[in-house]
Design a protein around this motif. Structure first.
Motif, short mmCIF file in Angstrom:
data_model
loop_
_atom_site.label_atom_id
_atom_site.label_comp_id
_atom_site.label_asym_id
_atom_site.label_seq_id
_atom_site.Cartn_x
_atom_site.Cartn_y
_atom_site.Cartn_z
N LYS A 1 46.04 -20.67 -0.97
CA LYS A 1 44.76 -19.95 -0.56
C LYS A 1 44.14 -19.10 -1.51
O LYS A 1 44.87 -18.40 -2.00
CB LYS A 1 45.18 -19.20 0.79
N LEU A 2 42.91 -19.28 -1.98
CA LEU A 2 42.38 -18.75 -3.21
C LEU A 2 41.09 -17.83 -2.62
O LEU A 2 40.33 -18.14 -1.45
CB LEU A 2 41.69 -19.84 -4.01
N SER A 3 40.79 -16.90 -3.51
CA SER A 3 39.50 -16.00 -3.35
C SER A 3 38.48 -16.94 -3.45
O SER A 3 38.63 -18.10 -4.07
CB SER A 3 39.85 -14.97 -4.47
N ASP A 4 37.37 -16.58 -3.14
CA ASP A 4 36.14 -17.36 -3.34
C ASP A 4 35.67 -17.89 -4.69
O ASP A 4 35.24 -19.01 -4.76
CB ASP A 4 35.02 -16.51 -2.56
N ASP A 5 35.94 -17.13 -5.78
CA ASP A 5 35.84 -17.34 -6.91
C ASP A 5 36.80 -18.45 -7.50
O ASP A 5 36.58 -18.71 -8.62
CB ASP A 5 35.59 -16.21 -7.94
N GLY A 6 38.00 -18.73 -6.80
CA GLY A 6 39.01 -19.54 -7.12
C GLY A 6 40.04 -19.13 -8.17
O GLY A 6 40.84 -19.72 -8.79
N GLN A 7 39.86 -17.80 -8.50
CA GLN A 7 40.80 -17.12 -9.52
C GLN A 7 41.94 -16.64 -9.08
O GLN A 7 43.06 -16.71 -9.60
CB GLN A 7 39.86 -16.27 -10.17
N THR A 8 41.99 -16.02 -7.68
CA THR A 8 43.11 -15.52 -7.38
C THR A 8 43.71 -16.01 -5.96
O THR A 8 43.11 -16.31 -5.06
CB THR A 8 42.79 -13.82 -6.94
N ALA A 9 45.22 -16.22 -5.99
CA ALA A 9 45.77 -16.73 -4.70
C ALA A 9 46.24 -15.52 -3.90
O ALA A 9 46.70 -14.57 -4.62
CB ALA A 9 47.01 -17.86 -5.18
N SER A 10 46.41 -15.92 -2.77
CA SER A 10 46.78 -14.91 -1.57
C SER A 10 47.77 -15.35 -0.65
O SER A 10 48.08 -14.73 0.24
CB SER A 10 45.66 -14.40 -1.05
N GLY A 11 48.22 -16.42 -0.96
CA GLY A 11 49.23 -16.94 0.01
C GLY A 11 49.06 -18.76 0.16
O GLY A 11 48.59 -19.12 -0.98
N GLY A 12 49.45 -19.22 0.97
CA GLY A 12 49.53 -20.97 1.06
C GLY A 12 49.61 -21.28 2.36
O GLY A 12 49.73 -20.65 3.17
#
Length: 98
Positions: free
Chosen positions: A41-52
């Motif tokens: 699961k990514l931040s809106d900018d696609g740079q940071t994952a926060s889970g899966g």
């Protein structure tokens, strides 16, 4: 039977995620036959994952729980929360599966 596993990373755990990522990917590769789909699961900018999200085809809840417990991300203590639920496939790849 399909199970959905949703994971939530602990706050400020990006460095831990990156440190364990290659081992996590090898784990997934070694169990690819169980995976219907999987990804971060990514931040809106696609740079940071926060889970899966993991969609697994396993025998029962115990097998799903064992799968995620053995994941290197779990073993490293990355997750603050893990949710396991039965899943019914209704649509996949734009196709009705019912």
């Amino acid at each position: 039977m399909p199970y959905l596993i949703e994971t939530y990373d602990k706050p400020d755990a990006e460095a831990l995620r990156l440190a364990v990522r290659e081992e996590h990917l090898r784990y997934l590769d070694s169990r690819a036959g169980l995976l219907l789909a999987c990804g971060a699961k990514l931040s809106d900018d696609g740079q940071t994952a926060s889970g899966g999200i993991y969609l697994l085809d396993v025998e029962d809840r115990t097998a799903a729980e064992e799968f995620i417990a053995a994941d290197p991300f779990s073993r490293a203590g990355l997750f603050r929360q893990v949710v396991v639920a039965r899943w019914r496939k209704a649509y996949l790849d734009g196709k009705n599966c019912l």
